[in-house]
Design a protein around this motif. Structure first.
Motif, PDB file in Angstrom:
ATOM      1  N   VAL A   4      93.179  66.124  30.700  1.00 18.43           N
ATOM      2  CA  VAL A   4      91.629  65.368  30.441  1.00 18.43           C
ATOM      3  C   VAL A   4      91.072  65.808  31.276  1.00 18.43           C
ATOM      4  O   VAL A   4      91.071  65.283  32.864  1.00 18.43           O
ATOM      5  N   ASN A   5      89.635  65.982  31.265  1.00 19.97           N
ATOM      6  CA  ASN A   5      88.621  65.924  32.081  1.00 19.97           C
ATOM      7  C   ASN A   5      88.030  64.498  32.328  1.00 19.97           C
ATOM      8  O   ASN A   5      87.159  64.564  31.609  1.00 19.97           O
ATOM      9  N   TYR A   6      88.797  63.377  32.937  1.00 20.45           N
ATOM     10  CA  TYR A   6      87.678  61.952  32.738  1.00 20.45           C
ATOM     11  C   TYR A   6      86.490  62.525  33.824  1.00 20.45           C
ATOM     12  O   TYR A   6      85.442  61.331  33.836  1.00 20.45           O
ATOM     13  N   ALA A   7      85.947  63.428  34.120  1.00 21.54           N
ATOM     14  CA  ALA A   7      84.676  63.281  35.183  1.00 21.54           C
ATOM     15  C   ALA A   7      83.115  64.498  34.218  1.00 21.54           C
ATOM     16  O   ALA A   7      82.605  63.947  34.448  1.00 21.54           O
ATOM     17  N   GLN A   8      83.938  64.477  32.525  1.00 21.40           N
ATOM     18  CA  GLN A   8      83.023  65.092  32.118  1.00 21.40           C
ATOM     19  C   GLN A   8      81.557  63.901  31.447  1.00 21.40           C
ATOM     20  O   GLN A   8      82.578  62.863  30.866  1.00 21.40           O
ATOM     21  N   GLU A   9      81.001  64.447  31.603  1.00 24.39           N
ATOM     22  CA  GLU A   9      79.609  63.594  30.706  1.00 24.39           C
ATOM     23  C   GLU A   9      79.440  63.888  30.060  1.00 24.39           C
ATOM     24  O   GLU A   9      79.471  64.666  29.554  1.00 24.39           O
ATOM     25  N   GLY A  10      78.706  62.912  29.193  1.00 19.13           N
ATOM     26  CA  GLY A  10      77.994  61.852  28.227  1.00 19.13           C
ATOM     27  C   GLY A  10      77.125  61.253  28.031  1.00 19.13           C
ATOM     28  O   GLY A  10      76.930  60.738  28.566  1.00 19.13           O
ATOM     29  N   LEU A  11      75.982  62.101  26.836  1.00 19.78           N
ATOM     30  CA  LEU A  11      75.026  61.057  26.620  1.00 19.78           C
ATOM     31  C   LEU A  11      75.535  59.289  25.195  1.00 19.78           C
ATOM     32  O   LEU A  11      75.764  59.698  24.550  1.00 19.78           O
ATOM     33  N   VAL A  12      75.356  58.533  25.660  1.00 18.17           N
ATOM     34  CA  VAL A  12      75.469  57.106  24.996  1.00 18.17           C
ATOM     35  C   VAL A  12      74.375  56.536  25.046  1.00 18.17           C
ATOM     36  O   VAL A  12      74.423  56.534  25.766  1.00 18.17           O
ATOM     37  N   PHE A  13      74.622  55.863  23.524  1.00 15.45           N
ATOM     38  CA  PHE A  13      73.256  55.348  23.504  1.00 15.45           C
ATOM     39  C   PHE A  13      73.880  53.484  22.729  1.00 15.45           C
ATOM     40  O   PHE A  13      72.887  53.132  23.088  1.00 15.45           O
ATOM     41  N   ASP A  14      74.753  54.118  22.768  1.00 17.14           N
ATOM     42  CA  ASP A  14      75.340  52.749  22.166  1.00 17.14           C
ATOM     43  C   ASP A  14      76.925  52.318  22.469  1.00 17.14           C
ATOM     44  O   ASP A  14      77.253  53.183  21.955  1.00 17.14           O
ATOM     45  N   ILE A  15      77.910  51.204  22.688  1.00 20.30           N
ATOM     46  CA  ILE A  15      78.776  50.879  22.376  1.00 20.30           C
ATOM     47  C   ILE A  15      79.139  49.969  21.375  1.00 20.30           C
ATOM     48  O   ILE A  15      78.756  48.801  21.861  1.00 20.30           O
ATOM     49  N   GLN A  16      79.956  49.901  20.094  1.00 21.24           N
ATOM     50  CA  GLN A  16      80.134  49.206  19.592  1.00 21.24           C
ATOM     51  C   GLN A  16      81.293  48.091  19.622  1.00 21.24           C
ATOM     52  O   GLN A  16      82.497  49.025  18.607  1.00 21.24           O
ATOM     53  N   ARG A  17      81.631  47.382  19.581  1.00 21.98           N
ATOM     54  CA  ARG A  17      83.031  46.446  20.026  1.00 21.98           C
ATOM     55  C   ARG A  17      83.168  46.077  18.153  1.00 21.98           C
ATOM     56  O   ARG A  17      82.786  45.551  17.662  1.00 21.98           O
ATOM     57  N   PHE A  18      84.439  45.545  18.053  1.00 24.97           N
ATOM     58  CA  PHE A  18      85.497  44.916  17.041  1.00 24.97           C
ATOM     59  C   PHE A  18      84.699  45.327  15.485  1.00 24.97           C
ATOM     60  O   PHE A  18      83.973  44.488  15.127  1.00 24.97           O
ATOM     61  N   SER A  19      85.066  46.666  15.726  1.00 21.35           N
ATOM     62  CA  SER A  19      84.162  46.961  14.199  1.00 21.35           C
ATOM     63  C   SER A  19      85.874  46.645  13.107  1.00 21.35           C
ATOM     64  O   SER A  19      86.611  47.564  13.397  1.00 21.35           O
ATOM     65  N   VAL A  20      85.436  46.993  12.210  1.00 20.45           N
ATOM     66  CA  VAL A  20      86.811  46.941  10.966  1.00 20.45           C
ATOM     67  C   VAL A  20      86.141  47.928  10.091  1.00 20.45           C
ATOM     68  O   VAL A  20      86.703  48.036   9.295  1.00 20.45           O
ATOM     69  N   ASN A  21      85.581  48.686  10.437  1.00 21.85           N
ATOM     70  CA  ASN A  21      84.801  49.495   9.047  1.00 21.85           C
ATOM     71  C   ASN A  21      84.262  50.795   9.088  1.00 21.85           C
ATOM     72  O   ASN A  21      84.559  51.836   8.344  1.00 21.85           O
ATOM     73  N   ASP A  22      85.267  51.146  10.074  1.00 23.61           N
ATOM     74  CA  ASP A  22      84.965  52.816  10.964  1.00 23.61           C
ATOM     75  C   ASP A  22      85.812  53.484  10.914  1.00 23.61           C
ATOM     76  O   ASP A  22      86.464  54.179  11.957  1.00 23.61           O
ATOM     77  N   GLY A  23      87.176  53.012   9.990  1.00 28.06           N
ATOM     78  CA  GLY A  23      88.499  53.385   9.979  1.00 28.06           C
ATOM     79  C   GLY A  23      89.338  52.601  10.485  1.00 28.06           C
ATOM     80  O   GLY A  23      89.252  51.062  10.181  1.00 28.06           O
ATOM     81  N   PRO A  24      90.923  52.336  10.677  1.00 21.27           N
ATOM     82  CA  PRO A  24      92.192  51.726  10.932  1.00 21.27           C
ATOM     83  C   PRO A  24      91.317  50.368  11.708  1.00 21.27           C
ATOM     84  O   PRO A  24      91.179  50.908  12.548  1.00 21.27           O
ATOM     85  N   GLY A  25      92.119  49.294  11.464  1.00 29.15           N
ATOM     86  CA  GLY A  25      92.224  48.743  12.118  1.00 29.15           C
ATOM     87  C   GLY A  25      90.561  47.565  12.932  1.00 29.15           C
ATOM     88  O   GLY A  25      90.327  48.192  12.685  1.00 29.15           O
ATOM     89  N   ILE A  26      91.232  47.236  13.889  1.00 33.11           N
ATOM     90  CA  ILE A  26      89.471  46.654  14.962  1.00 33.11           C
ATOM     91  C   ILE A  26      89.710  48.239  16.167  1.00 33.11           C
ATOM     92  O   ILE A  26      90.440  48.603  16.314  1.00 33.11           O
ATOM     93  N   ARG A  27      88.137  48.333  16.088  1.00 31.98           N
ATOM     94  CA  ARG A  27      88.054  49.799  16.488  1.00 31.98           C
ATOM     95  C   ARG A  27      86.427  49.044  17.822  1.00 31.98           C
ATOM     96  O   ARG A  27      85.887  48.145  17.350  1.00 31.98           O
ATOM     97  N   THR A  28      86.549  49.986  18.565  1.00 35.90           N
ATOM     98  CA  THR A  28      85.096  49.735  18.855  1.00 35.90           C
ATOM     99  C   THR A  28      84.632  51.726  18.177  1.00 35.90           C
ATOM    100  O   THR A  28      84.968  52.797  18.481  1.00 35.90           O
ATOM    101  N   ILE A  29      83.157  51.319  18.229  1.00 36.52           N
ATOM    102  CA  ILE A  29      82.513  52.867  18.119  1.00 36.52           C
ATOM    103  C   ILE A  29      81.392  53.005  19.503  1.00 36.52           C
ATOM    104  O   ILE A  29      81.169  52.221  19.851  1.00 36.52           O
ATOM    105  N   VAL A  30      82.016  54.423  19.750  1.00 33.57           N
ATOM    106  CA  VAL A  30      81.075  55.507  20.692  1.00 33.57           C
ATOM    107  C   VAL A  30      80.054  55.475  20.667  1.00 33.57           C
ATOM    108  O   VAL A  30      80.107  56.919  19.137  1.00 33.57           O
TER     109      VAL A  30
END
Length: 306
Positions: A4-30
């Motif tokens: 994994v290239n952990y130094a790879q940069e991206g542009l993130v506009f939000d991080i949403q925690r404790f989602s249960v509607n966007d895949g199985p289980g409890i999730r974080t949406i980036v």
């Protein structure tokens, strides 16, 4: 396991925690910046450009004028629609830093894969207990495919489930490179009519439909349908999508998810100085949506609403 290239940069506009509607289980949406589509019902218009944007909340503004004095681009004036001249603004964020009332908010910041994973680890125990993990959304995550790929690889290295919310509008080689690292692809099919698709999203649908089939050969796929009055809310529209879904790899098809139209993102357009083209459009009632759900289920495909 691939490095994994952990130094790879991206542009993130939000991080949403404790989602249960966007895949199985409890999730974080980036949520990532950048999208090639311009869906008229888009609930995240701040994500469309591949650069940070400043949003202006006029209800919070105290009209002190500090933002105008710090803007080196001369992009700020009370005479501008939404305060900011978007043709001049470069998204530097100086105005949002200087604003004493919090009326100007930056959306979009550079983050490394390492920084995002560090944030996700706060909920690592929740992922393990629930079978959840990371969902990458946008915008369109495949616009930033290099960052998306490394983030998915890093999540798998932690033992987390991975999902992606995608329009499917990307080059085939990107699909083949990124999707093998995805456990579930939440993939939009908005309309089977290419002219209608282009009218309301800005792009035709041929490339998307081809990629949806490709995705279904690579990983698990849930076909998501934003149900928009005047676009695809008729029974024949949904039936055509269901018939298309039956041509996908049935072993990987998880079903169809109907997403009723809502206008909760409309205020964001005002904050960006833009008009919301679907202003006044009414939501469908529950009975009409259930008719569409039943239409899908008659084809033998599992269907859920919302």
């Amino acid at each position: 396991m691939e490095p994994v290239n952990y130094a790879q940069e991206g542009l993130v506009f939000d991080i949403q925690r404790f989602s249960v509607n966007d895949g199985p289980g409890i999730r974080t949406i980036v949520f990532l910046n950048g999208c090639p589509l311009r869906c008229q019902w888009c609930a995240n218009p701040e994500s469309q450009l591949l650069r940070p944007v400043v949003m202006f909340n006029d209800l919070e503004c105290i009209h002190c004028g500090i933002c105008k004095t710090v803007c080196k681009q001369g992009a700020i004036s009370p005479n501008n629609k939404g305060l900011i001249d978007r043709t001049k603004c470069i998204g530097c964020g100086e105005c949002s830093i200087a604003c004493p009332a919090g009326a100007l908010v930056m959306k979009g910041k550079k983050m490394t894969v390492e920084e995002v994973i560090r944030e996700l680890k706060k909920d690592g125990s929740q992922y393990r207990r629930s079978g959840g993990g990371l969902t990458i959304s946008g915008g369109e995550p495949l616009v930033q495919h290099e960052f998306t790929l490394e983030l998915l690889k890093a999540a798998h290295a932690q033992g987390w489930n991975t999902a992606i919310e995608t329009t499917g509008f990307a080059d085939e080689e990107i699909i083949k490179k990124v999707l093998p690292h995805v456990d579930l692809s939440l993939t939009d099919v908005k309309s089977m009519d290419s002219k209608t698709h282009e009218e309301f999203t800005g792009v035709p649908n041929e490339k998307i439909l081809k990629n949806v089939k490709l995705i279904s050969e690579i990983t698990n796929i849930m076909v998501r349908v934003p149900v928009i009055p005047g676009v695809n809310e008729k029974k024949e529209d949904i039936l055509k999508i269901a018939e298309f879904a039956k041509t996908l790899n049935q072993q990987n098809l998880m079903g169809i998810n109907l997403l009723p139209y809502h206008s909760m993102g409309e205020n964001k357009y005002k904050m960006l100085g833009r008009d919301y083209k679907l202003h006044g459009l009414q939501m469908m009632n529950r009975d009409d949506i259930n008719v569409l759900r039943e239409q899908v289920e008659r084809t033998g495909i599992p269907c859920k609403v919302g």
